[in-house]
Design a protein around this motif. Structure first.
Motif, mmCIF file in Angstrom:
data_model
loop_
_atom_site.group_PDB
_atom_site.id
_atom_site.type_symbol
_atom_site.label_atom_id
_atom_site.label_comp_id
_atom_site.label_asym_id
_atom_site.label_seq_id
_atom_site.Cartn_x
_atom_site.Cartn_y
_atom_site.Cartn_z
ATOM 1 N N GLY A 1 44.019 39.389 34.295
ATOM 2 C CA GLY A 1 43.134 40.555 34.166
ATOM 3 C C GLY A 1 41.697 40.225 34.555
ATOM 4 O O GLY A 1 40.770 40.930 34.151
ATOM 5 N N VAL B 1 51.813 40.600 35.454
ATOM 6 C CA VAL B 1 52.005 39.699 34.301
ATOM 7 C C VAL B 1 53.352 39.905 33.618
ATOM 8 O O VAL B 1 53.811 39.042 32.881
ATOM 9 N N GLU B 2 53.973 41.052 33.852
ATOM 10 C CA GLU B 2 55.280 41.272 33.205
ATOM 11 C C GLU B 2 56.403 40.560 33.963
ATOM 12 O O GLU B 2 57.561 40.609 33.537
ATOM 13 N N PHE C 1 39.010 42.697 19.758
ATOM 14 C CA PHE C 1 37.815 43.356 20.275
ATOM 15 C C PHE C 1 37.676 44.732 19.634
ATOM 16 O O PHE C 1 38.652 45.478 19.532
ATOM 17 N N TYR D 1 50.011 50.980 21.547
ATOM 18 C CA TYR D 1 49.047 49.965 21.998
ATOM 19 C C TYR D 1 48.721 48.994 20.858
ATOM 20 O O TYR D 1 48.811 47.769 21.009
ATOM 21 N N ALA E 1 44.947 40.587 30.762
ATOM 22 C CA ALA E 1 45.618 41.686 31.475
ATOM 23 C C ALA E 1 46.418 42.514 30.481
ATOM 24 O O ALA E 1 47.155 41.979 29.654
ATOM 25 N N ALA F 1 43.577 38.719 24.279
ATOM 26 C CA ALA F 1 42.857 39.896 23.772
ATOM 27 C C ALA F 1 43.743 40.663 22.820
ATOM 28 O O ALA F 1 44.798 41.174 23.204
ATOM 29 N N SER F 2 43.308 40.734 21.551
ATOM 30 C CA SER F 2 43.913 41.676 20.628
ATOM 31 C C SER F 2 42.947 42.856 20.531
ATOM 32 O O SER F 2 42.117 43.053 21.432
ATOM 33 N N ASP G 1 46.058 39.114 38.642
ATOM 34 C CA ASP G 1 45.730 40.521 38.399
ATOM 35 C C ASP G 1 46.506 41.364 39.407
ATOM 36 O O ASP G 1 46.657 40.970 40.565
ATOM 37 N N LEU H 1 45.521 44.423 40.165
ATOM 38 C CA LEU H 1 44.507 45.345 40.701
ATOM 39 C C LEU H 1 44.825 46.806 40.365
ATOM 40 O O LEU H 1 44.446 47.710 41.102
ATOM 41 N N ASN I 1 34.815 48.164 19.978
ATOM 42 C CA ASN I 1 34.525 49.019 21.148
ATOM 43 C C ASN I 1 33.577 48.297 22.104
ATOM 44 O O ASN I 1 32.369 48.261 21.877
ATOM 45 N N ILE J 1 47.435 47.082 29.604
ATOM 46 C CA ILE J 1 47.083 48.493 29.749
ATOM 47 C C ILE J 1 46.207 48.796 28.540
ATOM 48 O O ILE J 1 46.695 48.865 27.403
ATOM 49 N N GLY K 1 37.337 40.855 31.949
ATOM 50 C CA GLY K 1 37.768 39.649 32.663
ATOM 51 C C GLY K 1 36.786 39.234 33.747
ATOM 52 O O GLY K 1 36.554 38.036 33.955
HETATM 53 P P1 NAD Z 1 40.559 46.631 32.258
HETATM 54 O O1 NAD Z 1 41.573 47.704 32.495
HETATM 55 O O2 NAD Z 1 39.218 46.773 32.907
HETATM 56 O O3 NAD Z 1 41.147 45.215 32.646
HETATM 57 C C1 NAD Z 1 42.513 44.910 32.631
HETATM 58 C C2 NAD Z 1 42.831 44.108 33.884
HETATM 59 O O4 NAD Z 1 44.215 43.772 33.848
HETATM 60 C C3 NAD Z 1 42.603 44.898 35.170
HETATM 61 O O5 NAD Z 1 41.958 44.098 36.129
HETATM 62 C C4 NAD Z 1 44.007 45.273 35.624
HETATM 63 O O6 NAD Z 1 44.101 45.442 37.028
HETATM 64 C C5 NAD Z 1 44.819 44.108 35.089
HETATM 65 N N1 NAD Z 1 46.214 44.458 34.829
HETATM 66 C C6 NAD Z 1 46.675 45.577 34.196
HETATM 67 N N2 NAD Z 1 48.008 45.576 34.177
HETATM 68 C C7 NAD Z 1 48.405 44.434 34.800
HETATM 69 C C8 NAD Z 1 49.670 43.874 35.103
HETATM 70 N N3 NAD Z 1 50.803 44.501 34.770
HETATM 71 N N4 NAD Z 1 49.714 42.689 35.756
HETATM 72 C C9 NAD Z 1 48.564 42.050 36.110
HETATM 73 N N5 NAD Z 1 47.342 42.543 35.868
HETATM 74 C C10 NAD Z 1 47.265 43.723 35.217
HETATM 75 O O7 NAD Z 1 40.403 46.524 30.667
HETATM 76 P P2 NAD Z 1 39.364 45.705 29.789
HETATM 77 O O8 NAD Z 1 38.568 46.705 29.016
HETATM 78 O O9 NAD Z 1 38.677 44.685 30.607
HETATM 79 O O10 NAD Z 1 40.368 45.024 28.746
HETATM 80 C C11 NAD Z 1 40.678 43.637 28.789
HETATM 81 C C12 NAD Z 1 41.521 43.306 27.572
HETATM 82 O O11 NAD Z 1 40.786 43.589 26.379
HETATM 83 C C13 NAD Z 1 42.813 44.102 27.457
HETATM 84 O O12 NAD Z 1 43.819 43.263 26.950
HETATM 85 C C14 NAD Z 1 42.481 45.186 26.455
HETATM 86 O O13 NAD Z 1 43.631 45.666 25.797
HETATM 87 C C15 NAD Z 1 41.553 44.439 25.525
HETATM 88 N N6 NAD Z 1 40.650 45.304 24.757
HETATM 89 C C16 NAD Z 1 39.647 45.985 25.374
HETATM 90 C C17 NAD Z 1 38.794 46.789 24.602
HETATM 91 C C18 NAD Z 1 37.650 47.539 25.225
HETATM 92 O O14 NAD Z 1 36.870 48.161 24.461
HETATM 93 N N7 NAD Z 1 37.466 47.509 26.538
HETATM 94 C C19 NAD Z 1 38.986 46.904 23.216
HETATM 95 C C20 NAD Z 1 40.036 46.198 22.631
HETATM 96 C C21 NAD Z 1 40.843 45.380 23.402
#
Ligand code: NAD
Ligand code: UD2
Length: 307
Positions: free
Chosen positions: A8, A53-54, A170, A143, A73, A117-118, A32, A34, A172, A75, A14
């Motif tokens: 990710g 990643v899956e 994390f 989620y 990485a 990341a939780s 990633d 993308l 917000n 959703i 990331g």
């Molecule tokens: P984001 O969507 O910007 O980043 C996720 C990245 O993972 C993206 O680059 C995406 O292309 C990649 N990705 C998604 N599915 C993928 C797959 N199947 N295979 C490979 N790559 C894949 O989200 P973010 O906000 O940067 O979140 C990063 C992490 O933090 C995540 O695990 C999210 O659940 C966690 N998180 C974020 C927040 C927040 O407030 N942003 C809060 C709690 C947890």
């Protein structure tokens, strides 16, 4: 100099992490697909493997020879996880098991540490705020359930397979590169973009709900500190500020930073919206030796400057 994999790494959080790792001299490999991230976010000097990643074989190949893994990485949208329950389960939980499994041996016979990341979503509706890490985990979304599953499997990986880990819950997160145009984006990026253009913002409910908004640089600091703290006890830490901010206070502060008078329109509350969400910073601050968080006004200035 370490070789680190960041799954990710082309996403919001990331990409900031990769930039910090490269800046301190680490070699960074990104996995990633993308889907929500972009190639433009790839830190200069990092190498990119485009893959899912899956897919366990992809994960295993990407992890060959690394000294540690940041698994980000996922959703990240609760709404998408509700719509595509099984697909997102494979990405948000099964893929984490693949990462933990591959971390048992990355080619040199030794387990490597995993930081993943939780989310505050594992708590569901809090009984009391601020939430500390021992508060009951009662997720209310697929989620949140999958993120809690990651924590449980990380524990198994430590106890049964000797894989050291740290889970970061994390709250917000906000900052530059959080896409303001995505309907799934965080409220700060949406409000900053609209208020900077003198457009009204839409508040779900009375705007008195509170959140713990944490700036992305503080999240990166926690990620950097977490890898050396990884252990087979699989500790988990909140990543937050401990400060509640209501949406109305947030709008006022953005207005001050932008120098505009915000126009606010109220809409029906979001179904299932959590009223108050604030975390306790104490455990993470102590164990990870984190500096005090960046003030909301300073973080908002960085977002407005980036737009
Ligand atoms: P984001 O969507 O910007 O980043 C996720 C990245 O993972 C993206 O680059 C995406 O292309 C990649 N990705 C998604 N599915 C993928 C797959 N199947 N295979 C490979 N790559 C894949 O989200 P973010 O906000 O940067 O979140 C990063 C992490 O933090 C995540 O695990 C999210 O659940 C966690 N998180 C974020 C927040 C927040 O407030 N942003 C809060 C709690 C947890
Ligand atoms: C956050 C996370 C989510 C999950 C959840 C756990 C983001 C984007 N989402 O959801 O992934 O971890 O926490 O509890 O970080 N709002 C408005 N107007 C808007 C947009 C939002 O009023 O245009 C409100 C929304 O109803 C909520 C608050 O702002 O009360 C924050 O919304 P959010 O989507 O940024 O984040 P949240 O806390 O619902």
């Amino acid at each position: 100099m370490a070789l680190l994999l960041v799954t990710g790494g082309c996403g919001f959080i990331g990409s900031h992490l990769c930039a910090a790792l490269v800046a301190r001299g680490d070699q960074v490999r990104v996995l990633d697909d993308l889907s929500t991230g972009s190639r433009a976010n790839l830190a200069r000097g990092a190498t990119l493997i485009v893959g899912k990643v899956e897919d366990p074989a992809t994960v295993q190949a990407a992890m060959q020879g690394v000294d540690g893994v940041y698994h980000l990485a996922a959703i990240a949208s609760v709404a998408r996880c509700t719509e595509a329950w099984q697909e997102t389960h494979r990405i948000n939980l099964s893929a984490t098991i693949s990462v933990l499994d591959a971390a048992r041996d990355v080619g040199h016979g030794l387990a490597v540490p995993v930081v993943y990341a939780s989310s505050a979503a594992i708590y569901g509706v809090p009984d009391i705020c601020p939430l500390d890490e021992d508060a009951p985990a009662r997720p209310l979304s697929a989620y949140g359930a999958d993120k809690l599953g990651c924590e449980l499997h990380a524990r198994v990986a430590g106890v049964v397979h000797g894989v050291p880990s740290v889970g970061l819950r994390f709250f917000n997160v906000y900052g530059p590169r959080q896409d303001p145009r995505s309907p799934y984006s965080g409220v700060i990026s949406i409000f900053c973009e609209r208020l900077a253009r003198n457009q009204p913002v839409f508040v779900h409910g009375d705007g008195r709900q509170t959140r713990d908004f944490v700036f992305v640089a503080d999240v990166v600091a926690a990620l950097l500190a977490a890898l050396p703290a990884a252990s087979t006890d699989a500790p988990v830490f909140n990543v937050c500020t401990g400060q509640p901010t209501s949406l109305l206070e947030l709008i006022d502060t953005i207005g001050r930073v932008c120098g505009t008078a915000p126009q606010v329109e109220h809409q029906a509350p979001r179904l299932g919206d959590i009223r108050h969400s604030v975390g306790s910073v104490l455990r993470a601050r102590q164990a990870l030796r984190l500096r005090p968080p960046i003030a909301l006004q300073d973080g908002l200035s960085a977002v407005i400057g980036w737009l």
